[in-house]
Scaffold this motif. Structure first.
Motif, PDB file in Angstrom:
ATOM      1  N   VAL A  78      76.448  -2.547   3.130  1.00 15.63           N
ATOM      2  CA  VAL A  78      75.823  -2.264   4.068  1.00 15.63           C
ATOM      3  C   VAL A  78      74.374  -2.135   3.505  1.00 15.63           C
ATOM      4  O   VAL A  78      73.877  -0.918   2.529  1.00 15.63           O
ATOM      5  CB  VAL A  78      76.560  -0.925   5.028  1.00 15.63           C
ATOM      6  N   VAL A  99      71.175  -0.189   4.028  1.00 20.60           N
ATOM      7  CA  VAL A  99      70.524   0.668   4.691  1.00 20.60           C
ATOM      8  C   VAL A  99      68.758   0.427   4.671  1.00 20.60           C
ATOM      9  O   VAL A  99      68.119   0.339   3.808  1.00 20.60           O
ATOM     10  CB  VAL A  99      70.426   2.468   3.748  1.00 20.60           C
ATOM     11  N   PHE A 122      86.864   3.261   2.653  1.00 17.79           N
ATOM     12  CA  PHE A 122      87.727   3.987   3.703  1.00 17.79           C
ATOM     13  C   PHE A 122      88.165   5.097   2.739  1.00 17.79           C
ATOM     14  O   PHE A 122      89.343   4.911   1.617  1.00 17.79           O
ATOM     15  CB  PHE A 122      88.931   3.588   4.547  1.00 17.79           C
ATOM     16  N   SER A 174      82.783   7.074   2.152  1.00 13.60           N
ATOM     17  CA  SER A 174      81.265   5.846   1.636  1.00 13.60           C
ATOM     18  C   SER A 174      80.386   6.778   0.537  1.00 13.60           C
ATOM     19  O   SER A 174      80.290   7.995   0.515  1.00 13.60           O
ATOM     20  CB  SER A 174      81.051   5.637   2.661  1.00 13.60           C
ATOM     21  N   ASN A 183      63.947   3.789   5.877  1.00 12.66           N
ATOM     22  CA  ASN A 183      63.723   5.189   7.369  1.00 12.66           C
ATOM     23  C   ASN A 183      63.496   6.204   6.267  1.00 12.66           C
ATOM     24  O   ASN A 183      64.229   6.861   6.264  1.00 12.66           O
ATOM     25  CB  ASN A 183      64.220   5.237   8.095  1.00 12.66           C
ATOM     26  N   ILE A 216      76.316   6.418  -0.819  1.00 12.58           N
ATOM     27  CA  ILE A 216      74.660   6.202  -0.794  1.00 12.58           C
ATOM     28  C   ILE A 216      74.364   6.158  -2.176  1.00 12.58           C
ATOM     29  O   ILE A 216      73.791   6.778  -2.999  1.00 12.58           O
ATOM     30  CB  ILE A 216      74.110   6.889  -0.034  1.00 12.58           C
ATOM     31  N   LYS A 253      74.577   1.304   0.869  1.00 12.22           N
ATOM     32  CA  LYS A 253      76.116   2.909   0.884  1.00 12.22           C
ATOM     33  C   LYS A 253      76.957   1.156   1.205  1.00 12.22           C
ATOM     34  O   LYS A 253      77.449   0.349   1.355  1.00 12.22           O
ATOM     35  CB  LYS A 253      75.868   2.201   2.804  1.00 12.22           C
ATOM     36  N   PRO A 299      63.345   9.737   4.466  1.00 19.99           N
ATOM     37  CA  PRO A 299      62.933   9.199   3.343  1.00 19.99           C
ATOM     38  C   PRO A 299      64.078   8.395   2.630  1.00 19.99           C
ATOM     39  O   PRO A 299      64.477   8.309   0.888  1.00 19.99           O
ATOM     40  CB  PRO A 299      63.725  10.764   2.925  1.00 19.99           C
ATOM     41  N   MET A 300      64.789   7.350   3.041  1.00 20.62           N
ATOM     42  CA  MET A 300      65.747   6.998   2.738  1.00 20.62           C
ATOM     43  C   MET A 300      64.541   5.314   2.568  1.00 20.62           C
ATOM     44  O   MET A 300      63.907   4.471   3.139  1.00 20.62           O
ATOM     45  CB  MET A 300      67.206   6.336   3.332  1.00 20.62           C
ATOM     46  N   LEU A 357      81.130   1.197   1.584  1.00 15.89           N
ATOM     47  CA  LEU A 357      81.898   2.135   2.652  1.00 15.89           C
ATOM     48  C   LEU A 357      83.643   2.018   1.511  1.00 15.89           C
ATOM     49  O   LEU A 357      83.386   0.730   1.125  1.00 15.89           O
ATOM     50  CB  LEU A 357      81.872   1.371   3.530  1.00 15.89           C
ATOM     51  N   VAL A 396      75.953  10.848   1.675  1.00 12.58           N
ATOM     52  CA  VAL A 396      76.448  10.308   2.879  1.00 12.58           C
ATOM     53  C   VAL A 396      75.367  10.898   3.566  1.00 12.58           C
ATOM     54  O   VAL A 396      74.945  11.065   5.091  1.00 12.58           O
ATOM     55  CB  VAL A 396      77.329   9.492   3.240  1.00 12.58           C
ATOM     56  N   ASP A 397      76.149  12.337   3.868  1.00 14.78           N
ATOM     57  CA  ASP A 397      76.122  13.538   5.146  1.00 14.78           C
ATOM     58  C   ASP A 397      74.511  13.682   5.202  1.00 14.78           C
ATOM     59  O   ASP A 397      73.576  13.724   5.935  1.00 14.78           O
ATOM     60  CB  ASP A 397      76.974  14.248   5.120  1.00 14.78           C
ATOM     61  N   ASN A 398      73.683  14.369   4.540  1.00 17.37           N
ATOM     62  CA  ASN A 398      72.891  15.239   3.942  1.00 17.37           C
ATOM     63  C   ASN A 398      71.521  14.217   3.415  1.00 17.37           C
ATOM     64  O   ASN A 398      70.738  15.063   2.895  1.00 17.37           O
ATOM     65  CB  ASN A 398      72.873  16.487   3.869  1.00 17.37           C
ATOM     66  N   MET A 399      72.063  13.295   2.241  1.00 20.30           N
ATOM     67  CA  MET A 399      70.950  12.412   1.629  1.00 20.30           C
ATOM     68  C   MET A 399      70.280  13.340   1.219  1.00 20.30           C
ATOM     69  O   MET A 399      68.860  13.688   0.672  1.00 20.30           O
ATOM     70  CB  MET A 399      69.852  12.461   2.402  1.00 20.30           C
TER      71      MET A 399
END
Lengths: 685, 203
Positions: free
Chosen positions: A208, A210, A225, A228, A213, A230, A221, A215-216, A223, A163-166
């Protein structure tokens, strides 16, 4: 020697000992020896020992030779067997592998997806079973199966990203159950085998989309808690499906739970009603649960229905359905009830299909209308009376048609018609009776039967006409055939079904044509005879023939024919008039057999045309004839025609039809003027 | 910082923003304007869309993750799950629709409930559609008063004219950053070097 033998033994033991060391031995020997001789002796001893040993070795080899060979053989056998074993093992291994592959492929997401889009309902059942097979491939999640009512909604391969750095994390396979989402990672080197990774409750996760965009791409996603995740789908379409199905499943789950909560409270008072059910009375093992759909027989209902349908126990299946319906009659339409209903409806559809197939005209038509009773009555009980009625009648129509077709057409038309009427009207009667029995409760279907009867009758008339009218049968045969049909038709009225009118309507055209064509024949024959008119008395040669003619005339209704006969074998009337009389009367008799009101005018017109031909002939001859003797003869003929033949025709017509034929009377009277005033006629000429 | 630049976007700081507000107030329009500099006229209700963009925040390259949520009531039940994932919120209403302004109170309640364990939640009140001044139903003072009451910033935007669009996102990101830094300080005080982000930010 004894000493020598002892030293040899000692030497042997020495040499045989484990701690024997050749160097030590030689050293010791050379230390002890005092001369060449001693060494010589020693050498000899060793030599003899060596010989002895070789001898014994040789002996031993020969002794065990056979055993050697046998052992060697055994070993080679064993070798072969081992080889075969290893071969079989590799073969089995490859089979197992291909089976796993095949299983995997059929279970692949694509197949599942296709199934789902193509047959969403059928797929549902399969999915419950699929869950078991699929989850067996996931290590460490056997406990998932323990939740009752859990089934697989969707599954597929996904790629997980950080999730953070794909960054690509791993390939996963996601299983969406109706209440949770299972993520499993694939095990390297083992295709189709997965390892449990995480299980997320659907309530706790949010989905969610995504947005694309680079390279996505094709990502969504999940989620939950506090973390999350991807995932990337294979393509946009699959991603869309995942999003939609996830949302739908979440909604369904929430809805389900809400309804369950609503249900549990108001449903409680319903429970006491359950024992009213005979099934539950019988087995006391039934444990009461607050949600009343958990009763054993309701739980097993869909399966029981399947069994009943498979065993062709249609009555049983419908009984079960009736039971369910009466049970659910006063129950609120809650969500689980709806669910059950949809399941049951699916079975009802199947059952209906089977029953419909039973009734389809392609099936065996033997056994008469009664053979269909079983399927028909069950369909009626299913509330499908219209369909049942339609199918039953269709089936019967086919049966009737087959029956008609199977009738062999034999030489005599009348014989065939007899058979045809018998077959047709009997089956019509049977069908009617069966219909009355099957659809006694469904009065609405009766009109369908009437419509069907009409169609069936049309079919009958088609077959009938083909034989009777198309083959240009004589009018008497036609009349006879129609009479037979009418008689049979009348028999139907004993069950309150009167098709006579319809029969008439269907036949009227053909009969009209037949009458007219016969009229043409009569007219033609009359004209032909008239053209050769000699106005001579008939000489019948013998009194017997005259007697016969008299008889014929009497049969025609002419009672005073004697007035016109002379002595022996003479008739004082022209041949043409006699022949005309016979032919016309025959025509009239046959026509009257055929008569029904719709034919009145046609018959009347035909008769008038025929009569006119004769009248005109007589009148014309009278006017043209100059010889008074002949004139007198013609006059005699005319009076016979007018006073006897026409009167008889009118009388017979009135008898047959039931009302006087004014037109015929008028025809006679208008022509009489000519005859009454012969002088004026002559003067005109 | 030099080390960070050698790595790709993956190591950038990620700020998670959530768009909240009633249906049709322009959450997606704001997001799209911010993301792609375009104004979308067609209205199509959102379910839940996530966007990600690299931006330079006060000279530092960071990533913003925008979660555009559904304003419609049908999604109210599942909103909790979305809200939990957010670090900062843009609470959007339309100045042309008073109801949407009233609704912000409920949304705020929900956010506070979901994020109860956090003391201060980065949040901005956004009055959108400022280009439609003639149809204004929510007086600027009323909105400002409410924002003061809640102790948050109030900004009026127009997704159509792009007025203040960047401002709301960047201001929110700054608030998020500030909050994160103070948290990391606390954390680092207790367990030093546990958080990678903390380490980076200390450099």
């Amino acid at each position: 020697m004894a000493e020598g033998g002892g030293s040899v033994q000692r030497l042997r033991r020495q040499l045989e000992s484990n701690s024997f060391q050749a160097e030590q031995y030689v050293k010791l020997l050379s230390q002890q020896s005092d001369g060449d001789r001693d060494l010589q002796e020693h050498r000899q001893r060793i030599q003899s020992l060596a010989d002895e040993t070789a001898q014994s070795l040789k002996r031993n080899v020969y002794q065990n030779y056979r055993q050697f060979i046998e052992t060697a053989k055994e070993i080679s056998y064993l070798e072969g067997e081992m080889y075969q074993l290893s071969h079989i093992l590799t073969e089995q291994k490859s089979i197992m592998e291909s089976v796993t592959q095949a299983l995997l492929y059929t279970d692949r997401s694509e197949a599942a997806r296709e199934l789902q889009t193509a047959f969403p309902k059928e797929a549902e059942e399969g999915k419950v079973r699929n869950l078991t097979t699929l989850l067996e491939k996931v290590e460490g999640c056997k406990n998932l199966l323990e939740t009752p009512g859990r089934y697989l909604v969707y599954n597929g391969d996904l790629t997980e990203f950080d999730v953070d750095n794909m960054a690509l994390i791993q390939k996963v396979h996601a299983f969406l159950m109706n209440d949770c989402l299972l993520i499993a990672t694939s095990v390297p080197n083992r295709r189709g085998i997965y390892k449990y990774n995480a299980l997320h409750n659907l309530d706790d996760l949010a989905v969610v989309n995504v947005k694309e965009n680079p390279p996505m791409k094709d990502m969504f996603k999940i989620l939950m808690f506090p973390e999350s995740r991807i995932f990337q789908a294979e393509n946009a379409k699959i991603k869309k499906e995942w999003l939609e199905i996830l949302e739908q499943t979440k909604k369904n789950k929430a809805l389900n739970e809400k309804q369950k909560q609503e249900e549990t409270t108001p449903q409680l008072p319903v429970v006491p009603e359950i024992p009213a059910n005979p099934f539950i009375d019988e087995d006391g093992t039934f444990d009461e649960v607050e949600v009343d759909l958990t009763i054993d027989w309701i739980q097993e209902l869909p399966e029981d229905l399947d069994v009943c349908i498979a065993q062709r126990n249609f009555e049983g299946a419908v009984d079960l359905l009736d039971k369910l319906n009466s049970y659910l009659e006063d129950k609120p339409l809650t969500h689980p009830v709806k669910e059950l209903k949809s399941k049951v409806d699916e079975r009802v559809r199947q059952l209906t299909d089977v029953l419909v197939f039973e009734l389809s005209p392609d099936r065996s038509l033997r056994g008469g209308p009664k053979a269909t009773r079983r399927a028909v009555s069950q369909l009626v009980r299913l509330g499908q009376s219209t369909k049942a009625c339609e199918l039953f009648l269709k089936n019967q129509a086919a049966a009737v048609q087959t029956a008609i077709r199977q009738l062999r057409i034999e030489g005599a038309t009348l014989l065939y018609i007899h058979k045809l009427c018998n077959v047709f009207f009997t089956s019509l009667l049977e069908t009617a009776k069966e219909f009355e029995m099957d659809f006694a409760e469904n009065h609405g279907c009766y009109s369908a039967f009437i419509v069907w009867s009409r169609l069936a009758l049309k079919m009958f008339v088609d077959a009938f006409s083909k034989q009777v009218f198309d083959s240009k049968e004589s009018l008497s045969t036609v009349a006879e055939c129609v009479k037979v049909a009418k008689e049979h038709c009348k028999q139907l009225s004993e069950i309150g079904l009167d098709l006579t009118f319809i029969l008439h309507t269907l036949l009227v055209k053909d009969i009209k044509a037949a009458l007219q064509s016969y009229k043409d024949i009569v007219i033609e024959a009359t004209k032909h005879r008239n053209s050769e008119e000699m106005w001579r008395r008939m000489n019948l040669m013998t009194p017997e023939v005259l007697g016969k003619l008299r008889e014929e005339m009497r049969n025609c209704g002419i009672n005073n024919f004697d007035q016109y006969t002379g002595d022996d074998c003479w008739v004082n009337i022209s041949y043409t008039i006699v022949a005309f009389t016979k032919q016309t009367m025959a025509f009239l008799e046959e026509a009257l057999k055929l008569y029904f009101p719709e034919l009145h005018m046609v018959l009347l017109e035909c008769l008038m045309e025929i009569i006119l031909v004769a009248i005109q002939h007589v009148d014309y001859s009278l006017r043209c004839e100059q010889e008074s003797e002949k004139k007198a003869f013609i006059r005699q003929n005319a009076s016979f025609l007018y006073e006897n033949v026409l009167v008889v025709v009118e009388k017979r017509f009135e008898e047959g039809v039931g009302k006087p034929a004014k037109q015929l009377q008028e025809l006679r009277n208008s022509s009489r003027l000519v005859r009454v005033n012969p002088e004026s006629t002559t003067s005109v000429v | 910082m030099a080390a960070n630049k050698n790595k790709n976007q993956s190591s950038l700081v990620l700020h998670k923003v959530i768009m909240v507000g009633s249906g049709g107030v322009g959450k997606s329009a704001l997001t799209l304007q911010f993301m792609y500099d375009e104004f979308v006229e067609d209205y199509e209700p959102t379910k839940a869309d996530s966007y990600r963009k690299k931006v330079v925040l006060d000279g530092e390259e960071v990533q913003i993750d925008i979660l555009d949520t559904a304003g419609q009531e049908d999604y109210a039940a599942i909103r909790d799950n979305y809200f939990r994932s957010g670090e900062g919120f843009l609470l959007v209403f339309s100045i042309t629709e008073h109801e949407s302004f009233t609704a912000t109170a409920e949304f705020r309640e929900q956010i506070l409930r979901v994020k109860a364990e956090e003391d201060k939640i980065p949040l901005l009140i956004v009055g959108n559609k400022s280009d439609l001044e003639d149809r204004r139903q929510v007086p600027m003072d009323e909105a400002r008063g409410k924002a003061e009451e809640w102790g948050v910033q109030y900004v009026e935007t127009s997704a159509k004219t792009r007025a203040n669009v960047d401002k709301v996102f960047f201001d929110l990101m700054r608030e998020i950053r500030t909050k994160k830094m103070s948290e990391n300080k606390d954390k680092n005080g207790k367990k030093s070097g546990k958080s990678k982000k903390g380490f980076k930010q200390r450099c």
